[in-house]
Design a protein around this motif. Sequence first.
Motif, PDB file in Angstrom:
ATOM      1  N   ALA A 227      12.222   7.762   3.996  1.00 26.70           N
ATOM      2  CA  ALA A 227      13.027   8.156   2.842  1.00 26.70           C
ATOM      3  C   ALA A 227      14.421   7.542   2.929  1.00 26.70           C
ATOM      4  O   ALA A 227      14.955   7.041   1.935  1.00 26.70           O
ATOM      5  CB  ALA A 227      13.113   9.677   2.767  1.00 26.70           C
ATOM      6  N   GLN A 228      15.015   7.551   4.121  1.00 25.45           N
ATOM      7  CA  GLN A 228      16.337   6.961   4.319  1.00 25.45           C
ATOM      8  C   GLN A 228      16.308   5.467   4.019  1.00 25.45           C
ATOM      9  O   GLN A 228      17.190   4.947   3.330  1.00 25.45           O
ATOM     10  CB  GLN A 228      16.804   7.199   5.753  1.00 25.45           C
ATOM     11  CG  GLN A 228      18.124   6.549   6.091  1.00 25.45           C
ATOM     12  CD  GLN A 228      18.442   6.623   7.583  1.00 25.45           C
ATOM     13  OE1 GLN A 228      17.586   6.906   8.404  1.00 25.45           O
ATOM     14  NE2 GLN A 228      19.685   6.352   7.906  1.00 25.45           N
ATOM     15  N   LEU A 229      15.302   4.780   4.518  1.00 29.59           N
ATOM     16  CA  LEU A 229      15.192   3.345   4.283  1.00 29.59           C
ATOM     17  C   LEU A 229      14.983   3.035   2.804  1.00 29.59           C
ATOM     18  O   LEU A 229      15.546   2.072   2.272  1.00 29.59           O
ATOM     19  CB  LEU A 229      14.053   2.753   5.122  1.00 29.59           C
ATOM     20  CG  LEU A 229      14.274   2.763   6.627  1.00 29.59           C
ATOM     21  CD1 LEU A 229      12.983   2.383   7.354  1.00 29.59           C
ATOM     22  CD2 LEU A 229      15.409   1.846   7.021  1.00 29.59           C
ATOM     23  N   SER A 230      14.200   3.862   2.131  1.00 35.54           N
ATOM     24  CA  SER A 230      13.951   3.667   0.706  1.00 35.54           C
ATOM     25  C   SER A 230      15.237   3.848  -0.092  1.00 35.54           C
ATOM     26  O   SER A 230      15.536   3.061  -0.998  1.00 35.54           O
ATOM     27  CB  SER A 230      12.889   4.656   0.234  1.00 35.54           C
ATOM     28  OG  SER A 230      12.698   4.537  -1.149  1.00 35.54           O
TER      29      SER A 230
ATOM     30  N   HIS B  76      19.936   1.420  -2.941  1.00 35.52           N
ATOM     31  CA  HIS B  76      21.383   1.199  -3.002  1.00 35.52           C
ATOM     32  C   HIS B  76      21.701  -0.292  -2.907  1.00 35.52           C
ATOM     33  O   HIS B  76      22.506  -0.807  -3.678  1.00 35.52           O
ATOM     34  CB  HIS B  76      22.056   1.968  -1.864  1.00 35.52           C
ATOM     35  CG  HIS B  76      23.524   1.736  -1.765  1.00 35.52           C
ATOM     36  ND1 HIS B  76      24.426   2.311  -2.635  1.00 35.52           N
ATOM     37  CD2 HIS B  76      24.247   0.982  -0.913  1.00 35.52           C
ATOM     38  CE1 HIS B  76      25.643   1.905  -2.316  1.00 35.52           C
ATOM     39  NE2 HIS B  76      25.564   1.108  -1.275  1.00 35.52           N
ATOM     40  N   ASN B  77      21.052  -0.976  -1.968  1.00 32.71           N
ATOM     41  CA  ASN B  77      21.283  -2.417  -1.806  1.00 32.71           C
ATOM     42  C   ASN B  77      20.892  -3.183  -3.065  1.00 32.71           C
ATOM     43  O   ASN B  77      21.594  -4.111  -3.471  1.00 32.71           O
ATOM     44  CB  ASN B  77      20.516  -2.952  -0.607  1.00 32.71           C
ATOM     45  CG  ASN B  77      21.042  -2.438   0.719  1.00 32.71           C
ATOM     46  OD1 ASN B  77      22.118  -1.849   0.790  1.00 32.71           O
ATOM     47  ND2 ASN B  77      20.276  -2.641   1.773  1.00 32.71           N
ATOM     48  N   MET B  78      19.792  -2.788  -3.682  1.00 33.18           N
ATOM     49  CA  MET B  78      19.344  -3.462  -4.902  1.00 33.18           C
ATOM     50  C   MET B  78      20.335  -3.228  -6.030  1.00 33.18           C
ATOM     51  O   MET B  78      20.650  -4.149  -6.789  1.00 33.18           O
ATOM     52  CB  MET B  78      17.951  -2.974  -5.312  1.00 33.18           C
ATOM     53  CG  MET B  78      17.424  -3.673  -6.556  1.00 33.18           C
ATOM     54  SD  MET B  78      17.322  -5.470  -6.423  1.00 33.18           S
ATOM     55  CE  MET B  78      15.977  -5.649  -5.295  1.00 33.18           C
ATOM     56  N   ALA B  79      20.863  -2.012  -6.146  1.00 32.27           N
ATOM     57  CA  ALA B  79      21.849  -1.717  -7.188  1.00 32.27           C
ATOM     58  C   ALA B  79      23.107  -2.559  -6.988  1.00 32.27           C
ATOM     59  O   ALA B  79      23.665  -3.091  -7.952  1.00 32.27           O
ATOM     60  CB  ALA B  79      22.190  -0.226  -7.187  1.00 32.27           C
ATOM     61  N   GLU B  80      23.543  -2.685  -5.743  1.00 32.13           N
ATOM     62  CA  GLU B  80      24.711  -3.525  -5.464  1.00 32.13           C
ATOM     63  C   GLU B  80      24.443  -4.979  -5.816  1.00 32.13           C
ATOM     64  O   GLU B  80      25.286  -5.654  -6.403  1.00 32.13           O
ATOM     65  CB  GLU B  80      25.112  -3.409  -3.992  1.00 32.13           C
ATOM     66  CG  GLU B  80      25.840  -2.141  -3.652  1.00 32.13           C
ATOM     67  CD  GLU B  80      26.361  -2.153  -2.237  1.00 32.13           C
ATOM     68  OE1 GLU B  80      25.922  -2.980  -1.402  1.00 32.13           O
ATOM     69  OE2 GLU B  80      27.233  -1.313  -1.950  1.00 32.13           O
TER      70      GLU B  80
ATOM     71  N   MET C  24       0.811  -1.194   0.000  1.00 32.79           N
ATOM     72  CA  MET C  24       0.000   0.000   0.000  1.00 32.79           C
ATOM     73  C   MET C  24       0.857   1.262   0.000  1.00 32.79           C
ATOM     74  O   MET C  24       0.544   2.191  -0.711  1.00 32.79           O
ATOM     75  CB  MET C  24      -0.932  -0.008   1.203  1.00 32.79           C
ATOM     76  CG  MET C  24      -2.037  -1.030   1.054  1.00 32.79           C
ATOM     77  SD  MET C  24      -3.211  -1.294   2.401  1.00 32.79           S
ATOM     78  CE  MET C  24      -3.301   0.142   3.317  1.00 32.79           C
ATOM     79  N   LEU C  25       1.911   1.271   0.805  1.00 35.78           N
ATOM     80  CA  LEU C  25       2.767   2.451   0.852  1.00 35.78           C
ATOM     81  C   LEU C  25       3.432   2.698  -0.494  1.00 35.78           C
ATOM     82  O   LEU C  25       3.409   3.825  -1.004  1.00 35.78           O
ATOM     83  CB  LEU C  25       3.817   2.311   1.955  1.00 35.78           C
ATOM     84  CG  LEU C  25       4.827   3.446   2.057  1.00 35.78           C
ATOM     85  CD1 LEU C  25       4.149   4.775   2.334  1.00 35.78           C
ATOM     86  CD2 LEU C  25       5.862   3.136   3.125  1.00 35.78           C
ATOM     87  N   LEU C  26       4.024   1.663  -1.069  1.00 32.26           N
ATOM     88  CA  LEU C  26       4.677   1.850  -2.366  1.00 32.26           C
ATOM     89  C   LEU C  26       3.686   2.264  -3.445  1.00 32.26           C
ATOM     90  O   LEU C  26       4.007   3.084  -4.302  1.00 32.26           O
ATOM     91  CB  LEU C  26       5.420   0.584  -2.778  1.00 32.26           C
ATOM     92  CG  LEU C  26       6.670   0.266  -1.981  1.00 32.26           C
ATOM     93  CD1 LEU C  26       7.289  -1.042  -2.453  1.00 32.26           C
ATOM     94  CD2 LEU C  26       7.674   1.387  -2.044  1.00 32.26           C
ATOM     95  N   ASP C  27       2.486   1.710  -3.394  1.00 33.83           N
ATOM     96  CA  ASP C  27       1.462   2.112  -4.362  1.00 33.83           C
ATOM     97  C   ASP C  27       1.175   3.601  -4.247  1.00 33.83           C
ATOM     98  O   ASP C  27       1.072   4.298  -5.250  1.00 33.83           O
ATOM     99  CB  ASP C  27       0.170   1.326  -4.151  1.00 33.83           C
ATOM    100  CG  ASP C  27       0.280  -0.129  -4.562  1.00 33.83           C
ATOM    101  OD1 ASP C  27       1.142  -0.445  -5.403  1.00 33.83           O
ATOM    102  OD2 ASP C  27      -0.485  -0.944  -4.031  1.00 33.83           O
ATOM    103  N   ALA C  28       1.043   4.086  -3.021  1.00 32.58           N
ATOM    104  CA  ALA C  28       0.772   5.514  -2.809  1.00 32.58           C
ATOM    105  C   ALA C  28       1.925   6.357  -3.333  1.00 32.58           C
ATOM    106  O   ALA C  28       1.706   7.387  -3.982  1.00 32.58           O
ATOM    107  CB  ALA C  28       0.532   5.785  -1.323  1.00 32.58           C
ATOM    108  N   ILE C  29       3.146   5.923  -3.065  1.00 32.64           N
ATOM    109  CA  ILE C  29       4.311   6.676  -3.538  1.00 32.64           C
ATOM    110  C   ILE C  29       4.358   6.668  -5.056  1.00 32.64           C
ATOM    111  O   ILE C  29       4.575   7.705  -5.696  1.00 32.64           O
ATOM    112  CB  ILE C  29       5.604   6.108  -2.926  1.00 32.64           C
ATOM    113  CG1 ILE C  29       5.618   6.386  -1.414  1.00 32.64           C
ATOM    114  CG2 ILE C  29       6.833   6.706  -3.605  1.00 32.64           C
ATOM    115  CD1 ILE C  29       6.714   5.663  -0.667  1.00 32.64           C
ATOM    116  N   TRP C  30       4.162   5.508  -5.680  1.00 34.82           N
ATOM    117  CA  TRP C  30       4.194   5.409  -7.140  1.00 34.82           C
ATOM    118  C   TRP C  30       3.095   6.246  -7.788  1.00 34.82           C
ATOM    119  O   TRP C  30       3.259   6.755  -8.884  1.00 34.82           O
ATOM    120  CB  TRP C  30       4.108   3.963  -7.589  1.00 34.82           C
ATOM    121  CG  TRP C  30       5.361   3.191  -7.306  1.00 34.82           C
ATOM    122  CD1 TRP C  30       6.634   3.673  -7.219  1.00 34.82           C
ATOM    123  CD2 TRP C  30       5.461   1.789  -7.072  1.00 34.82           C
ATOM    124  NE1 TRP C  30       7.520   2.648  -6.932  1.00 34.82           N
ATOM    125  CE2 TRP C  30       6.822   1.483  -6.836  1.00 34.82           C
ATOM    126  CE3 TRP C  30       4.532   0.757  -7.032  1.00 34.82           C
ATOM    127  CZ2 TRP C  30       7.273   0.205  -6.570  1.00 34.82           C
ATOM    128  CZ3 TRP C  30       4.981  -0.524  -6.766  1.00 34.82           C
ATOM    129  CH2 TRP C  30       6.339  -0.792  -6.540  1.00 34.82           C
TER     130      TRP C  30
END
Length: 51
Positions: A29-32, A37-41, A1-7
């Motif tokens: 925002a920091q966690l996002s 960054h973790n996904m890019a790595e 739900m949170l990501l949907d709202a952000i998107w």
Amino acid sequence: MLLDAIWRNDWSEARAILRDVGVPLPKAAQLSMQAGHNMAELMGALNTTTH
């Protein structure tokens, strides 16, 4: 739900969800950013092992 709202760029809903779960917007925002960054790595590591 949170990501949907952000998107959907629905920051009122995103803030309400964060408020309901007790996470301040700056922390979210920091966690996002850290997750991105973790996904890019991870994707970089996978790319080097598959080529």
